[in-house]
Write an enzyme that holds these catalytic residues in place. Sequence first.
Site, PDB file in Angstrom:
ATOM      1  NE  ARG A 115      -3.746  -2.402   0.783  1.00 30.51           N
ATOM      2  CZ  ARG A 115      -3.029  -3.470  -0.246  1.00 30.51           C
ATOM      3  NH1 ARG A 115      -2.033  -3.682  -0.785  1.00 30.51           N
ATOM      4  NH2 ARG A 115      -4.340  -4.915   0.089  1.00 30.51           N
TER       5      ARG A 115
ATOM      6  CB  SER B 221      -9.046  -2.010   4.083  1.00 32.91           C
ATOM      7  OG  SER B 221      -9.618  -3.745   3.163  1.00 32.91           O
TER       8      SER B 221
ATOM      9  CD  GLU C 104      -5.926   0.044   2.497  1.00 33.19           C
ATOM     10  OE1 GLU C 104      -6.800  -0.625   0.928  1.00 33.19           O
ATOM     11  OE2 GLU C 104      -5.794  -1.079   3.326  1.00 33.19           O
TER      12      GLU C 104
END
Length: 340
Positions: free
Chosen positions: A164, A238, A334
């Site tokens: 990420r 998420s 995230e």
Amino acid sequence: MKDLHDYSLLHHNTFNIDARCRRFIEYENVEEAQYICKNLSADDQPLMMIGGGSNLLLTADFNGTVLHSAIKGIEVMSDNEDEVKVRVGSGVVWDDFVAYAVDHNWHGLENLSYIPGEVGASAVQNIGAYGVEAKDYIYKVEAVDIQNASRVTIDADTCNYSYRQSRFKQEWRGRFLITHVVFRLSKTFIPKLNYGNIRAKLQEQGIERPDARQMRDTIIDIRREKLPNPAVEGNAGSFFMNPVVSRSKYLELMALYPFMPHYEVDADSVKIPAGWMIEQCGWKGRSLGNAGVHSKQALVLVNRGGATGNEVVELCNAIRRDVKEKFGIDIHPEVNIIRK
């Protein structure tokens, strides 16, 4: 090109938060992106580049200029019996591109089906799911350098992709307008089945050796079952990254939680699902004000209706404190949190 002032970003973020920006500019081709860069002034600062807003949490109005790509198009750059290189506009909806690839027998992205957002963001965020990351298939990134309005082509190896992360999120943050992403995809389909409940879901359907379309359909079914529809409950998918811990920390936790799910990263490190830890802390399905944790997937924070960005941040912080206290692990968002 769109150039709007005092503009609502309600329809540009999947958390469904009605924040505004001072100026909103949308470009439809490379030339417009270059024109924008040549004509930005100090009054436009700060700048924020957005895609579909599926990884964005706004906590206040943005007192600056938002830049958004509407560049479309999917173009084959090279093609042989083994692979294809395909150039995709940064404003193309990500899942539309995955569907197009499957339809044309270009393989590799099936496990990334149904991820919200746009293609340009995939190169920034290094999106990933079910054992696959965008970096595995990104070949080059085309962009306009905001500093001098020049066109640049950046090799994927130069982007320092990791879980990420990329240089676009770090030292290159705010420097480039991504215009196209070039992907290298295979002509041979090799299913990746060893993550999550993919095998179990296929077995439910009596499928032992899926083809690419069956794989894509299965991933979509799994995601629909686990993730809320942003049109019903605002969310950014998420919310937290899954932490990677040392093997010694993993062994310490396994002694306490022998059924703890985990994924091997390498000889020295192991990935622990953040959603599992959040659920163990009792947060699954709970709310704090108008923000809550999804009842089917604890990794997802949702807008129950009328939540502010700050309410979501308060929930995020409470969850992080509890996970740290119980497991001794820091979990990190995230989602890109835009603060005042």
